[in-house]
Design an enzyme around this catalytic site. Structure first.
Site, PDB file in Angstrom:
ATOM      1  N   VAL A  29     -13.159  -4.425   1.637  1.00 17.90           N
ATOM      2  CA  VAL A  29     -12.618  -3.068   1.775  1.00 17.90           C
ATOM      3  C   VAL A  29     -11.729  -3.045   3.009  1.00 17.90           C
ATOM      4  O   VAL A  29     -12.104  -3.581   4.057  1.00 17.90           O
ATOM      5  CB  VAL A  29     -13.765  -2.040   1.918  1.00 17.90           C
ATOM      6  CG1 VAL A  29     -13.218  -0.656   2.215  1.00 17.90           C
ATOM      7  CG2 VAL A  29     -14.611  -2.010   0.642  1.00 17.90           C
ATOM      8  N   GLY A  79      -0.518  -2.095   6.519  1.00 17.04           N
ATOM      9  CA  GLY A  79      -0.555  -3.340   7.299  1.00 17.04           C
ATOM     10  C   GLY A  79      -1.889  -4.032   7.096  1.00 17.04           C
ATOM     11  O   GLY A  79      -2.632  -3.692   6.172  1.00 17.04           O
ATOM     12  N   THR A  87       0.863  -1.181   0.000  1.00 16.05           N
ATOM     13  CA  THR A  87       0.000   0.000   0.000  1.00 16.05           C
ATOM     14  C   THR A  87       0.900   1.232   0.000  1.00 16.05           C
ATOM     15  O   THR A  87       2.028   1.164   0.471  1.00 16.05           O
ATOM     16  CB  THR A  87      -0.828  -0.069   1.301  1.00 16.05           C
ATOM     17  OG1 THR A  87      -1.734  -1.153   1.178  1.00 16.05           O
ATOM     18  CG2 THR A  87      -1.564   1.206   1.607  1.00 16.05           C
TER      19      THR A  87
HETATM   20  N1  ASP Z   1      -3.812  -1.776   4.745  1.00 15.74           N
HETATM   21  C1  ASP Z   1      -4.023  -2.371   3.454  1.00 15.74           C
HETATM   22  C2  ASP Z   1      -5.367  -3.083   3.438  1.00 15.74           C
HETATM   23  O1  ASP Z   1      -5.685  -3.762   4.388  1.00 15.74           O
HETATM   24  C3  ASP Z   1      -2.945  -3.340   3.054  1.00 15.74           C
HETATM   25  C4  ASP Z   1      -1.509  -2.891   3.267  1.00 15.74           C
HETATM   26  O2  ASP Z   1      -1.224  -1.862   3.883  1.00 15.74           O
HETATM   27  O3  ASP Z   1      -0.609  -3.588   2.746  1.00 15.74           O
HETATM   28  O4  ASP Z   1      -6.069  -2.971   2.474  1.00 15.74           O
END
Ligand code: ASP
Length: 301
Positions: free
Chosen positions: A193, A216, A164
């Site tokens: 989501v 995360g 992300t």
């Molecule tokens: N936080 C993001 C989600 O859960 C994923 C990530 O940060 O890698 O969609």
């Protein structure tokens, strides 16, 4: 006044996880910092700076956002993004958005051009078209799966290997802003989501506290309302580093799950914290750039 005197700062992340980010990803972090800092140095707003930085990362294809987004289990890319202006507490977000290269730009449209905060699915896409935000075909969808097939492929929530993206900034007027954009996690049901479009979970910005962008496992970040938790601690006088570490440690203990955060305050203090081994991230202030695969090594202030 020069850029060095005005407390300008921008931080970006490209996700956290167990794998060391590639040198190409780190190069894109540097480009995103440059794009955002250039806006700050021209007396632009923090909100313009974080949008510009996230646009670079979304378009790069090196992260799990925009062009590089993870597919959902039915083979379709659906993206989430948000943006928040700490000056006014205005915010905009999109969820389950298909067919747009830069979801953060659509989130910005929701903030600036509608009375709403979060728009989902086809109508978010229509808003993008209405405002001339370019379409993007995305990868060719894989075959459609039955519910049985989807459940068989479903796994415990786990962040994707590529990350992300997000940005936080403090501008010359002392205002802060935050933005976050993602393609989600590994093996998610269609329509899932995450935290990234949820104000208070993946993104938060308030001049009286600070700006926060998370990465995360979204399922844990949502339940802990992490971005708002960190902002509340900042408002109580905790340093960005202490506030970030406290929130991540609490989430790990109470909910489980790994995460990372970038944090900046109106006073120009900042931190990059994560409980994962790596976080692709960087900070630019006083014309200096520091970029690293691991947030703790970049240094806080
Ligand atoms: N936080 C993001 C989600 O859960 C994923 C990530 O940060 O890698 O969609």
């Amino acid at each position: 006044m020069t850029g060095a005197d005005r407390g300008l700062v921008i931080l970006v992340h490209g996700g956290c996880g167990p794998r060391r980010p590639s040198s190409r990803a780190v190069a894109e972090i540097r480009r995103a910092l440059a794009a955002g800092f250039e806006i700050l140095a021209r007396d632009g707003s923090a909100v313009d700076a974080v949008e510009a930085a996230v646009v670079v990362l979304e378009a790069s294809g090196r992260f799990n956002a925009g062009k590089g987004s993870q597919r959902q289990l039915d083979g379709i890319v659906r993206m989430d993004a948000s943006i928040m202006d700490g000056r006014t507490l205005a915010a905009g977000a999109v969820a389950s958005l298909e067919g747009v290269l830069n979801p953060v730009r659509v989130a910005r449209c929701v903030m600036d051009a509608t009375p709403h905060v979060l728009l989902a699915g086809p109508w978010a896409r229509r808003l993008a078209r209405h405002h001339g935000i370019p379409a993007w075909a995305g990868p060719t969808p894989r075959r459609r799966l039955s519910w049985k097939g989807l459940y068989q492929r479903l796994a415990a929530p786990r962040a994707a290997d590529t990350g992300t993206v997000g940005a936080v900034a403090r501008d010359a007027a002392g205002h802060v802003a935050a933005a976050t954009s993602t393609g989600g996690i590994r093996r998610m049901l269609p329509g899932r989501v995450g935290d990234s479009p949820l104000i208070g979970a993946g993104t938060y910005a308030d001049d009286g506290a600070g700006a926060v962008s998370m990465t995360g496992v979204g399922e844990a970040i949502i339940r802990g309302a992490l971005a708002r938790l960190i902002a509340s601690d900042l408002a109580l006088g905790r340093t960005p580093r202490a506030a970030g570490q406290r929130a991540l440690a609490w989430m790990r203990r109470r909910i489980g799950g790994e995460a990372g955060a970038i944090i900046a305050t109106g006073a120009g203090a900042f931190a990059l914290v994560h409980t994962t081994r790596y976080m692709a991230c960087g900070v630019r202030r006083k014309g200096l750039v520091r970029v690293a695969a691991s947030g703790t090594r970049v240094g806080d202030r």
